[in-house]
Design a protein around this motif. Sequence first.
Motif, PDB file in Angstrom:
ATOM      1  N   LEU A 702       0.727  -1.251  -0.146  1.00 35.56           N
ATOM      2  CA  LEU A 702       0.102   0.094   0.403  1.00 35.56           C
ATOM      3  C   LEU A 702       0.588   0.961   0.273  1.00 35.56           C
ATOM      4  O   LEU A 702       0.574   2.419  -0.315  1.00 35.56           O
ATOM      5  CB  LEU A 702      -0.810   0.314   1.165  1.00 35.56           C
ATOM      6  N   HIS A 703       2.083   1.285   0.432  1.00 32.73           N
ATOM      7  CA  HIS A 703       3.193   2.539  -0.093  1.00 32.73           C
ATOM      8  C   HIS A 703       3.049   2.350  -1.751  1.00 32.73           C
ATOM      9  O   HIS A 703       3.234   4.079  -1.768  1.00 32.73           O
ATOM     10  CB  HIS A 703       4.149   2.224   0.881  1.00 32.73           C
ATOM     11  N   LEU A 704       3.252   1.199  -2.163  1.00 35.29           N
ATOM     12  CA  LEU A 704       3.255   1.739  -3.445  1.00 35.29           C
ATOM     13  C   LEU A 704       1.625   2.535  -4.537  1.00 35.29           C
ATOM     14  O   LEU A 704       2.292   3.536  -5.156  1.00 35.29           O
ATOM     15  CB  LEU A 704       3.407   0.564  -4.327  1.00 35.29           C
ATOM     16  N   VAL A 705       1.289   1.841  -3.573  1.00 29.81           N
ATOM     17  CA  VAL A 705      -0.050   2.437  -3.744  1.00 29.81           C
ATOM     18  C   VAL A 705       0.122   4.408  -3.389  1.00 29.81           C
ATOM     19  O   VAL A 705      -0.577   5.087  -4.617  1.00 29.81           O
ATOM     20  CB  VAL A 705      -1.325   1.965  -3.012  1.00 29.81           C
ATOM     21  N   GLY A 706       0.415   4.570  -2.637  1.00 31.92           N
ATOM     22  CA  GLY A 706       0.659   5.551  -2.344  1.00 31.92           C
ATOM     23  C   GLY A 706       1.591   6.766  -2.985  1.00 31.92           C
ATOM     24  O   GLY A 706       1.353   7.759  -3.316  1.00 31.92           O
ATOM     25  N   LEU A 707       2.946   5.524  -3.648  1.00 27.69           N
ATOM     26  CA  LEU A 707       3.417   6.816  -4.132  1.00 27.69           C
ATOM     27  C   LEU A 707       2.840   6.802  -5.413  1.00 27.69           C
ATOM     28  O   LEU A 707       2.841   7.917  -6.471  1.00 27.69           O
ATOM     29  CB  LEU A 707       4.929   5.651  -4.941  1.00 27.69           C
ATOM     30  N   LEU A 708       1.826   5.864  -6.475  1.00 31.55           N
ATOM     31  CA  LEU A 708       1.213   6.581  -7.515  1.00 31.55           C
ATOM     32  C   LEU A 708      -0.087   7.171  -7.257  1.00 31.55           C
ATOM     33  O   LEU A 708      -0.195   8.036  -8.391  1.00 31.55           O
ATOM     34  CB  LEU A 708      -0.191   5.324  -8.046  1.00 31.55           C
ATOM     35  N   LEU A 709      -0.153   7.472  -5.819  1.00 28.28           N
ATOM     36  CA  LEU A 709      -1.668   8.830  -5.758  1.00 28.28           C
ATOM     37  C   LEU A 709       0.252  10.274  -5.545  1.00 28.28           C
ATOM     38  O   LEU A 709      -0.892  10.760  -5.436  1.00 28.28           O
ATOM     39  CB  LEU A 709      -1.604   8.625  -3.984  1.00 28.28           C
TER      40      LEU A 709
END
Length: 793
Positions: A702-709
């Motif tokens: 979910l940190h990766l999802v945060g990077l997308l954001l």
Amino acid sequence: MTAGPTRARRIAVLLLWLAVVLAGAGIISRTQFSGDLSAFLPASPDARQRVLIEQVQSGVASRTLMLGVEGGRDAAQRAEVSRALGKAMRASGLYEQVQNGDTSELQEAGTFVFDHRYQLSPEVNPARFTVDGLRDAIYDTLSLLGTPAGNIVKPLLERDPTGETQRIAEGLIPASSPRSEEGVWASRSAPRAMLLATTRASGSDIDAQGAAVARVQTEFDRITQGMGADAPRLLLSGTPVFSVQSRDKIKGEAVHLAVVGALVMGCLLLLAFASPRALVIALLPVLTGVVAGTAAVALVFGSVHGLTMGFGSTLIGETVDYAIYYLIQARGAAVAGTGWQRWRDQNWPTVRLGLLTSVCGFAALLFSGFPGLAQLGVFSIAGLVAAALATRHGLPMLAPDGATGIGMRRHMARLAGGIVMAMPRLRWAFAALAIGAVGVLAWQGGELWRASLSDMSPISKASQTLDAQLRSDIGASDGGTLVVVQAADAQSVLRAAEAAGHRLDALVENGQLSGYDTVTRMLPSVATQQARIASLPDVATLRARLGQAINGMPLQPARFEPFIAAVDAARTQAPFTREALIDGPLGPVVNALFYERPGGGWSALISLHTTERFDTGQLAAALAPLPEVQVVDIGRELGSLYTRYLHDAFVQVMLGALAVVVLLGIYLRSLRRLVAVCQPLLLAVVLTLGGMAVLNVPLGILHLVGLLLIVAVGSNYALFFDQLQQTGRADEDTLASLMLANLTTVVSFGLIAISDIPALSSIGRIVAPGALLALLLSAAFTRSGVMRAPAKN
């Protein structure tokens, strides 16, 4: 004179907008929300992963409740409550089995075991009924008469002198069962009576699990009512409890974050616009985005995971930006009612491109092999698109010239202008920090990405500690290693389970296992039953051998005529199958260990009770010759799952980033402009990751999802600065809108960062600093001399 949208067009657009929102709300009202982490397991697993997922979703572990009746006046009171609670739970029909050591309701099961003892006893073989075999068996039985077990053995001596019933009972006793106190199970370390229950509902049916958990508490409250201060208290744990707690906590936190976020952003927007009307208008695209995202997930997946719903809170931070851009940038038109047209022509293309880059980034998640991650992708894309379309087509109908109030916007614009002019002086400092961040990331390497799948769970440490205590008290298998037998038909599974049992016996003998539980002790294969029955001698042979066997014992042959008659009757017994047990007292135990698989075929679960000497490698080696038997090391499989999960997410994020770059390149048609737009986004990601590395934060999916954001939000800032560079001068309203949009984003994700839900806080801790860095870096890498004092409209 005004040139706003016509009345007919305004009514048509608003009615269509309302209809879409109401339709989405209708879909959501019929949607099931889930909270189990199985959504974050792969959709196309390999054989071992498939076993693990089946157990997580519907296996016995996913349906097992552990109960403790603690405290109270004394052990007798706890035992009384335990018996009453067990009886009430059995009568409710919600539980497949309820065990608490109370044997008062097991008479029917005992009768079945006694009547079929020659089919069930593992000692029944030709050698058992030779003269020596009979003599040894009868001696063993007689030796028990002087022990506490004598009261059970003595009434059965004439009919079962070889002790088959006793042998079966020994096999059915759990390898590490709790001690007994006042006739019920009790903890060895605390004043606590223990119960173990299995729900009838599938582990994936959270609503049914919630009803079963609530029923326990209701019955306990009823039973202890009137006991006053001496009343014991109920301790409850197990996967059903965790599933319900997770769902409720995620839903509650999502509502809490949405309410608090809306209040905080509402205050910010009121300060900026000084207009309640503008505030309401600004929040409408947010509402539209959340409704559209949730409804889209419901339509595509059939249900919405709680983490996806909680993820809706994160959308507030970006979707409100669209409304802010419009309400500020559309103001100040020379002709009243034309502000929306000017914004459409000058600013909407930039917002639209930012939207498309966000969609490209999140589209990568759609191809994930993990349904939970794909849900986040669908939710984000549908929500962002809906919010952007609501801004583009809906807000001009409500506020053709944007927000009329000034509020703090002018001061914000001045502050933003000062920051914009100061930031280019810091670009080398940012560059140096980025180089340092790259060095830290290279030094830590893969160690930075060390979070696990369990880190996404919202279950508290206290709940996990209680679970471990109750599991130890009740002697339940820790479930760390599963032995699963699979085959096309039931009899093949039973035969393979028996073969596995023979090999596990060797591990019990050498001390690696203290025991194991297998369905074949209650339901042997037809072949085994037939072999045991075939080993029984005829009447004449048995009578002759028995006479020789008891020669010298103080026993008369006539006393064993009931035994001879029972053996003779057993020789004509037909083998029994699962259907004969399913509705009886042994049915729940059989169902827990032997079941038809959802995708076809049959499975048997062998539950292990390990010792300190246990070695998974030796277990796998012992069972390797049996192709139908799989050893699943849950810890290792979860680690393997997460490694694959993380790898796939990295690939998807890189593909998403590549799609963003290609899209920007097609639109900008200039390598210099493309580098100028992408540079602050890349540096924002690098600096954010570097900060996490310095703080020693374990990163995960979910940190990766945060990077997308970060890329999704930051692309809007970078594109607006690119637009301002093309015009050569920053206007006051654009800078005010960028600063306000960034402020609401940082505050929104800052609130999420302090959430009690690890999965949500992971996203917030990445996006809040990353979004701020994206704005500052976009200003810092603007060409010197271009950004002068902002022009006033």
